[in-house]
Design an enzyme around this catalytic site. Structure first.
Site, short mmCIF file in Angstrom:
data_model
loop_
_atom_site.label_atom_id
_atom_site.label_comp_id
_atom_site.label_asym_id
_atom_site.label_seq_id
_atom_site.Cartn_x
_atom_site.Cartn_y
_atom_site.Cartn_z
N MET A 21 31.02 -19.24 7.58
CA MET A 21 31.55 -17.96 8.04
C MET A 21 32.68 -18.15 9.05
SD MET A 21 30.36 -15.19 6.72
CE MET A 21 29.13 -14.76 5.50
N HIS A 139 35.22 -19.62 14.04
CA HIS A 139 34.07 -18.92 13.46
C HIS A 139 34.22 -17.41 13.60
CE1 HIS A 139 29.88 -18.00 12.42
NE2 HIS A 139 29.99 -19.14 11.75
N HIS A 140 33.82 -16.71 12.55
CA HIS A 140 33.97 -15.25 12.51
C HIS A 140 33.12 -14.58 13.59
CE1 HIS A 140 35.15 -11.46 11.03
NE2 HIS A 140 35.27 -11.77 9.76
N SER A 141 32.11 -15.27 14.10
CA SER A 141 31.31 -14.69 15.19
C SER A 141 32.12 -14.63 16.48
CB SER A 141 30.04 -15.51 15.41
OG SER A 141 30.37 -16.84 15.76
N ILE A 142 33.16 -15.43 16.58
CA ILE A 142 33.98 -15.46 17.81
C ILE A 142 35.13 -14.47 17.73
CG2 ILE A 142 35.43 -16.93 19.27
CD1 ILE A 142 33.76 -19.30 18.28
#
Lengths: 457, 457
Positions: A21, A139-142
């Site tokens: 991701m 990362h897409h969470s960041i």
């Protein structure tokens, strides 16, 4: 330690070895007059490594213990392992774009380490045309894809004589006004979270739809017109990346002549290219493909805002005639946008969440095999810089998004603009999307067809 | 489809993103007289890509659906995606060994794709010393470390004038007698499986010990003398690889003078180096470290057989005096080997399985935090070729094993021999084993100490 919003967690929770991701960007630079590629690379490395401080965004990582708490909270490293995050690399001969795309393809399939800040920056030399490439993954969470591209732009200047080039993680760059970093999805949602509305608007809508999907074996998601295609399959971790740019002027001429938006032209090109590609593969479904197209909820004054919800667009791939196909696509996009415009922002967010809900289940083995797809592909158009940009006088010559392929969504098309071009980045599951690079030829043909429809060529 | 033995499944089941279960090898070649590194690379690529057939070992992959059946059965691809599995790469300047080790470090942390045959071969140019490197990774479920090294040797010839160099996956190479491929652990166990004994001997022993560990919170594994160290920690996926070779003659002189085995000298070097390293890190435990050392159950006639069980060796790291330390290590290894010799082969196998049982639980979050370690490090000595070997006249100049770091076993030392050298490959979790490369200096110092003890220098 800092708890993360659900919009970050979902990308950590949904990640598997087959479905990393992270989002990426590929930038191409032309060294300044009299400078060799190697000199530029060494100047970049020198500037990056002498950047004493690192912005917290580049130091945060899933909190330990990673396997338990790591999906829900952030920790911050005091320092970064520069030698690990920043990678100098050389392409093998002959150093064509083909070798560059291959390098990006192979790198993009590898997971980021959750035990350290989840980003990498690859400085690539060896291109026969003398350019230097920078491939980043984060990362897409960041950050979301839009913010990721903006982060890269932060280190650039519109002034070719500016020699203050620094690293994207230089905290001094934040707050500077040159290429304005747009408000990111993250920042917007964090603002909502302060009032407790984020959870109310986004979380439960997705969770409710999602739970219904798990509990009811014959559950049908709210929208389910999309046909089964060869793109709705389980995927491996290996990727194939293809990229190409077209002159912005060509697309704009089509849009102006037909009184449609630039994004309509982009989606129209994808529609024609996908039809040709599926015909090649002898896999064109009877009913038309559906694309999820992230759209901005900003008003026109804030043109460079981020996409915060998604509309479903009928790609009319069953229609052989280019003009009729384009008309269907444009009509479908307009109708979907009108629905979104009629919603309050939070309702629109919730609609987006519901549309995307099945993604959360992609990690359940076999899920894609029994749930009908809501859409077949995500086509994103991420606004890029509108002027020429430079790093210590080296001109940014291409900027390609490298996005995410997922179980059930084996191909993703993300597009961004630079001063004079529209840059297409296609990422696909390597074994499941055969001959991905042929889509580039089909995109080119599709643009020519639209130019004929618009009588501009 | 073909069901796989439990010894394959366990490496697929135990694998996580932080704990990839592939083994690697790094080969260094000196181009033949008058040949440049680039010419050698191009000759290798040409020979590899013109190899029409591919041995089934290089075509097998976890059976679909990978997430369910893939841990228990094999499928075979008809063709391989050559462009994916074989990767030409160039080191950045200055092209020192440091840049090579960094490349291997970064590559070794990335998982292999389970949707295709689980191996990669990287052909690396750009070394300033003019050599060419080949780094391979192959999943441990397909071959054990010994067989992996043998596979690479299959394509080599003892004749410097031999120009029939082919790819390691060339089916024509199998059965040829030049560097004899030893019977692998896999092949041996498959033989046992035919009589139903493999499951009886290996599976239940490990499973029984393992289940007891889960069910009883205060369960104590059969051997539990090992102290807690900085190596018994949860690890991230990033790796650091260090490698160095020493003259075989130096180690043999020590072994002969003291009437001990070559492997005793290797373990003795590790013992001294680990003590110095832990002192550096201010982390030397009061009681001595315990090493798991895989040993062969073959008789002396079959000298190049594989390790099929493991003994636990007291590394005497609490002992500051080199002579006393070596004596303790040698005595401990002899005692442990005598126990194994007294067992019937299947009992020895079961003992090995029980010793390694906790590894199967490394994927349970927090497991390493409450189970006392049975050993602190695995030290493997894999027999290599005893003569000089060539690929189309290019001489094999170094052969380094790149093994597996695991949760609770953050460092692994694997050693192999070539005609005139002993080659050490150290692989560690990058964030958890600081200053890994200092162990190389300590190994050098430890060898010098042993030479003094043996009065050979």
């Amino acid at each position: 330690m800092q708890y993360m919003p659900v919009t970050s967690s979902m990308f950590l929770l949904a990640e598997t070895r087959e479905q990393p991701m992270h989002v990426g960007g590929l930038q191409l630079f032309v060294p300044r007059e009299g400078q060799s590629a190697t000199e530029l690379v060494e100047e970049v490395i020198e500037a990056f490594s002498s950047c004493a401080e690192v912005h917290p965004l580049f130091r945060k990582r899933p909190a330990p213990p990673v396997t338990m708490l790591g999906n829900f909270a952030w920790a911050y490293d005091a320092e970064i392992d520069y030698d690990y995050h920043v990678r100098r690399t050389v392409l093998p001969r002959p150093g064509r774009i083909r070798e560059l795309l291959r390098y990006v393809s192979l790198s993009h399939g590898a997971l980021l380490d959750r035990y350290r800040p989840m980003w990498e920056l690859h400085i690539i030399e060896g291109l026969e045309d003398g350019r230097v490439a920078i491939y980043t993954k984060i990362h897409h969470s960041i950050v979301d894809g839009v913010s990721a591209l903006r982060l890269l732009q932060r280190m650039l200047s519109p002034d070719p004589d500016d020699r203050s080039g620094s690293a994207p993680w230089d905290p001094a760059l934040v707050g500077q006004k040159r290429p304005r970093p747009a408000t990111s999805l993250r920042e917007r949602l964090s603002g909502l979270a302060d009032t407790g509305l984020q959870i109310a608007g986004l979380g439960p809508a997705a969770v409710k739809v999602a739970l219904a999907g798990v509990r009811e074996p014959d559950f049908v998601p709210p929208v389910s017109r999309a046909p089964r295609t060869i793109l709705d399959v389980a995927i491996g971790s290996a990727r194939r990346f293809a990229a190409q740019q077209w002159e912005l002027g060509r697309l704009r001429a089509v849009a102006d002549a037909l009184d449609i938006t630039l994004n309509d032209v982009v989606v129209g090109m994808c529609s024609g290219a996908l039809r040709s590609y599926l015909v090649d593969q002898d896999a064109l479904p009877d009913s038309p493909l559906v694309a999820a197209v992230p759209v901005s909820m900003h008003t026109d004054e804030e043109k460079d805002g981020n996409a915060v919800t998604a509309i479903m667009v009928d790609l009319a791939t069953d229609q052989p005639d280019p003009e009729r196909r384009l008309n269907s696509v444009v009509a479908s996009a307009r109708q979907a946008k009108n629905v979104v415009r009629g919603l309050r922002p939070l309702q629109a967010l919730a609609l987006g969440a519901a549309n995307f809900a099945p993604l959360a289940f992609a990690t359940i083995p076999g899920f894609v095999q029994y749930v009908p797809p809501q859409f077949n592909i995500i086509i994103s158009n991420v606004p890029g810089p509108s002027e020429h940009l430079y790093w210590n006088g080296a001109r940014l010559d291409g900027l390609y998004p490298v996005s995410i392929a997922m179980e059930g969504l084996a191909l993703n098309i993300t597009v961004t603009s630079t001063a004079e071009h529209i840059n297409f980045g296609l990422i696909g599951a390597r074994a499941q999307v055969p001959s991905l690079q042929r889509l580039l030829t089909h995109l080119d043909t599709a643009l020519e067809e639209l130019e004929k429809v618009a009588h501009v060529r």
